[in-house]
Design a protein around this motif. Structure first.
Motif, mmCIF file in Angstrom:
data_model
loop_
_atom_site.group_PDB
_atom_site.id
_atom_site.type_symbol
_atom_site.label_atom_id
_atom_site.label_comp_id
_atom_site.label_asym_id
_atom_site.label_seq_id
_atom_site.Cartn_x
_atom_site.Cartn_y
_atom_site.Cartn_z
ATOM 1 N N ASN A 172 18.912 8.717 -33.460
ATOM 2 C CA ASN A 172 18.691 8.846 -32.025
ATOM 3 C C ASN A 172 17.718 9.966 -31.699
ATOM 4 N N THR A 173 17.815 11.052 -32.426
ATOM 5 C CA THR A 173 16.851 12.140 -32.223
ATOM 6 C C THR A 173 15.439 11.663 -32.526
ATOM 7 N N TRP A 174 15.308 10.896 -33.612
ATOM 8 C CA TRP A 174 13.991 10.377 -33.978
ATOM 9 C C TRP A 174 13.475 9.389 -32.925
ATOM 10 N N CYS A 175 14.333 8.514 -32.428
ATOM 11 C CA CYS A 175 13.920 7.556 -31.389
ATOM 12 C C CYS A 175 13.450 8.279 -30.131
ATOM 13 N N ASP A 176 14.125 9.346 -29.775
ATOM 14 C CA ASP A 176 13.717 10.123 -28.594
ATOM 15 C C ASP A 176 12.341 10.757 -28.815
ATOM 16 N N LYS A 177 12.108 11.229 -30.030
ATOM 17 C CA LYS A 177 10.802 11.819 -30.336
ATOM 18 C C LYS A 177 9.716 10.752 -30.314
ATOM 19 N N LEU A 178 10.043 9.558 -30.810
ATOM 20 C CA LEU A 178 9.090 8.451 -30.766
ATOM 21 C C LEU A 178 8.738 8.099 -29.325
ATOM 22 N N ALA A 179 9.730 8.098 -28.453
ATOM 23 C CA ALA A 179 9.474 7.821 -27.039
ATOM 24 C C ALA A 179 8.545 8.872 -26.440
ATOM 25 N N GLU A 180 8.784 10.118 -26.816
ATOM 26 C CA GLU A 180 7.975 11.209 -26.266
ATOM 27 C C GLU A 180 6.510 11.093 -26.691
ATOM 28 N N SER B 131 4.910 8.420 -27.883
ATOM 29 C CA SER B 131 4.267 7.148 -27.540
ATOM 30 C C SER B 131 4.173 6.907 -26.038
ATOM 31 N N GLY B 132 5.043 7.583 -25.278
ATOM 32 C CA GLY B 132 5.108 7.332 -23.835
ATOM 33 C C GLY B 132 5.805 6.041 -23.486
ATOM 34 N N ILE B 133 6.581 5.491 -24.424
ATOM 35 C CA ILE B 133 7.286 4.224 -24.210
ATOM 36 C C ILE B 133 8.783 4.454 -24.377
ATOM 37 N N ASP B 134 9.570 3.954 -23.461
ATOM 38 C CA ASP B 134 11.028 4.111 -23.499
ATOM 39 C C ASP B 134 11.593 3.388 -24.720
ATOM 40 N N THR B 135 12.337 4.124 -25.530
ATOM 41 C CA THR B 135 12.945 3.525 -26.723
ATOM 42 C C THR B 135 14.441 3.309 -26.531
ATOM 43 N N GLY B 136 14.840 3.050 -25.312
ATOM 44 C CA GLY B 136 16.253 2.801 -25.035
ATOM 45 C C GLY B 136 16.691 1.392 -25.383
ATOM 46 N N SER B 137 15.755 0.523 -25.701
ATOM 47 C CA SER B 137 16.070 -0.854 -26.089
ATOM 48 C C SER B 137 15.340 -1.179 -27.382
ATOM 49 N N PHE B 138 15.788 -2.244 -28.040
ATOM 50 C CA PHE B 138 15.140 -2.644 -29.289
ATOM 51 C C PHE B 138 13.703 -3.088 -29.029
ATOM 52 N N SER B 139 13.488 -3.798 -27.949
ATOM 53 C CA SER B 139 12.120 -4.209 -27.632
ATOM 54 C C SER B 139 11.251 -2.994 -27.341
ATOM 55 N N GLY B 140 11.830 -1.987 -26.700
ATOM 56 C CA GLY B 140 11.088 -0.757 -26.459
ATOM 57 C C GLY B 140 10.746 -0.040 -27.754
ATOM 58 N N LEU B 141 11.695 -0.024 -28.694
ATOM 59 C CA LEU B 141 11.433 0.571 -29.994
ATOM 60 C C LEU B 141 10.254 -0.117 -30.677
ATOM 61 N N ASP C 108 7.868 -1.858 -29.306
ATOM 62 C CA ASP C 108 6.624 -1.578 -28.569
ATOM 63 C C ASP C 108 6.095 -0.185 -28.905
ATOM 64 N N ALA C 109 7.005 0.776 -28.999
ATOM 65 C CA ALA C 109 6.589 2.143 -29.326
ATOM 66 C C ALA C 109 6.023 2.219 -30.742
ATOM 67 N N LEU C 110 6.656 1.529 -31.677
ATOM 68 C CA LEU C 110 6.147 1.511 -33.047
ATOM 69 C C LEU C 110 4.773 0.845 -33.111
ATOM 70 N N LYS C 111 4.584 -0.215 -32.357
ATOM 71 C CA LYS C 111 3.273 -0.865 -32.334
ATOM 72 C C LYS C 111 2.218 0.059 -31.733
ATOM 73 N N GLN C 112 2.611 0.790 -30.686
ATOM 74 C CA GLN C 112 1.657 1.715 -30.068
ATOM 75 C C GLN C 112 1.198 2.767 -31.071
ATOM 76 N N ARG C 113 2.137 3.266 -31.876
ATOM 77 C CA ARG C 113 1.773 4.265 -32.882
ATOM 78 C C ARG C 113 0.958 3.626 -34.010
ATOM 79 N N HIS C 114 1.325 2.435 -34.401
ATOM 80 C CA HIS C 114 0.555 1.698 -35.418
ATOM 81 C C HIS C 114 -0.882 1.527 -34.948
ATOM 82 N N ASP C 115 -1.062 1.165 -33.687
ATOM 83 C CA ASP C 115 -2.406 1.031 -33.105
ATOM 84 C C ASP C 115 -3.152 2.364 -33.152
#
Length: 470
Positions: A197-205, A207-217, A219-226
């Motif tokens: 959860n700490t890591w997911c919160d950092k990913l949200a920060e 990437s600027g994408i809410d990681t509160g849902s699996f789809s958000g996770l 999307d955030a991973l794709k944004q970082r991959h990009d």
């Protein structure tokens, strides 16, 4: 004659000619390493030889402990000179360990010192090496230039800002292309709910994408991959005991994710299902961009609980694991292949008993679209030494096409590791040269010399798709 002489390792005239005329002077593409990106961006200077030679090198740390050296002189707060002396006293005890070869290669190639390392020679080595380290061409970027390193691929978490890659790309004094590698291991560790959860919160920060849902996770991973791609990244990497292959649909993965994000415990079965689903997604992302996926399989990490708690990870308490690899690896690659989303893949095997398994597995998923699309990677970690590198190349030769092999990498945290490419090239040339002189390969220079050059440089340059600085 010096121990590290011109024909070190080279046993035949053909091997010597191959090395000196074909292999020796090729540039280096270090497509997998653990160098700190800030060291390149900031052009780090090293305070002395102990700083550059021993800092972060868990290979040497293991040998020091085995030789009865106190931890204070290894990872502790002892004086640098005392740590250096402890290593010089240990080197004579490393005979027949690759550290003996590596350490002497490092001294010769960086400092022009060809003395045998010992307690007796240590003071003179200390003085000469430290004098040279004060010169400009012994900074981090000076070393990369000295060894003609065209590309360095660091290993980076999706939450890393990559600020040092951005800075290095803008700095005209950084002549090596430094590119990030997407290493999302922490995204798979959902069973450790608090850290996940700490890591997911950092990913949200970041990437600027809410990681509160699996789809958000996702999307955030794709944004970082990009973002990694925009900075020249062309590889992903996964450090796994074995591949995950318990595939479930996104709805099931989302329910596991929701439970973890709400602080509920996740079973080991659920964790495997979640990781399997994400690994398919990571394959899809790589495939879309033409990236290469690296799979490092088989390490059994952090075996010593007491010293892990005392010193931390990556400090020399890992070993080869005996995990079953074949079924899981086959199912994972097959799942991506069925969806036509199997990217280029390099598989690094840590258990030599699995070499023939890996050598046949890569042939199952070659599809004619790219030469050597699925690679059996060079000897990794405990296997990046002469015997095991020969085993890997013999396995690949017997079961696949050595000619399409992408060759060596450092996998290192040390700027003193670039002679490992020389070590590999000498071993390769000796292998091919001996075959020629035994009549196992036709004595046709135009047949085997281009293959050696391809393995040393061209295959990697063409396979990964990096922008290679001129």
């Amino acid at each position: 004659m010096s121990f590290i002489h011109d024909d070190f390792i080279l046993q035949t005239d053909t091997a010597k000619r191959l090395y000196h005329e074909v292999a020796k002077d090729n540039p280096i593409i270090d497509y997998h390493c653990h160098l700190p990106p800030e060291d390149v961006a900031q052009d780090r200077r090293f305070r002395n030889i102990a700083d550059i030679w021993l800092g972060g090198d868990h290979y040497k740390w293991r040998a020091l402990r085995t030789n009865g050296v106190d931890e204070k002189l290894i990872t502790g707060d002892a004086d640098d000179y005392d740590k250096f002396m402890a290593w010089c006293k240990t080197v004579p005890a490393t005979l027949r360990n690759p550290l003996y070869h590596w350490s002497h290669l490092e001294l010769v190639r960086y400092f022009g010192i060809d003395d045998l390392i010992s307690e007796k020679t240590a003071p003179a080595i200390w003085e000469k090496a430290n004098t040279l380290l004060a010169q400009d061409d012994f900074s981090a970027n000076g070393i990369l230039k000295k060894f003609d390193v065209k590309v360095v691929c660091t290993t980076d978490d999706p939450t890393d800002t990559l600020e040092h890659h951005v800075a290095a790309a803008k700095d005209p004094n950084v002549t090596t292309g430094m590119y990030p590698t997407f290493r999302p291991d922490k995204a798979l560790k959902i069973a450790d709910t608090a850290n996940f959860n700490t890591w997911c919160d950092k990913l949200a920060e970041v990437s600027g994408i809410d990681t509160g849902s699996f789809s958000g996770l996702k999307d955030a991973l794709k944004q970082r991959h990009d973002f990694f791609h925009s900075l020249g990244g062309r590889l992903s990497d996964h450090g796994l005991e074995k591949c995950f292959c318990d595939f479930v649909d996104d709805a099931t993965a989302a329910s596991i994710f929701d439970a973890a994000r709400s602080g509920k415990s996740v079973t080991s079965e659920q964790a495997d299902q979640f990781a399997s689903t994400l690994m398919v997604y990571f394959g899809q992302l790589d495939s879309e961009k033409g990236w290469t996926k690296q799979l490092h399989v088989g390490a059994m990490r952090n075996n010593n609980t007491r010293l892990f708690n005392q010193i931390g990870p990556d400090t020399g308490f890992d070993s080869i694991g005996d995990y079953p690899q074949g079924v899981a690896l086959s199912r994972y690659l097959d799942r991506l292949d069925m969806d036509d989303t199997l990217p280029k893949v390099v598989i690094y095997n840590l258990n030599p008993s699995d070499n023939y398994l890996m050598g046949t597995m890569i042939g199952n998923f070659q599809d004619g679209s790219i030469a050597g699309k699925i690679q059996f990677g060079s000897g990794w970690w405990f296997l990046d030494q002469k015997e095991a590198m020969e085993l890997q190349m013999n396995t690949l030769s017997n079961l696949g096409l050595l000619s399409k092999f992408v060759g060596m990498l450092t996998d290192s945290r040390s700027f003193l590791s670039y002679p490992r490419h020389e070590y590999f090239r000498r071993i390769l040339c000796n292998l091919i040269g001996n075959d020629v002189e035994q009549g196992l390969i036709p004595n046709d220079w135009d047949l085997y010399a281009p293959m050696v050059k391809d393995i040393c440089y061209n295959n990697a340059a063409n396979f990964f798709g990096f922008e290679i600085p001129s």
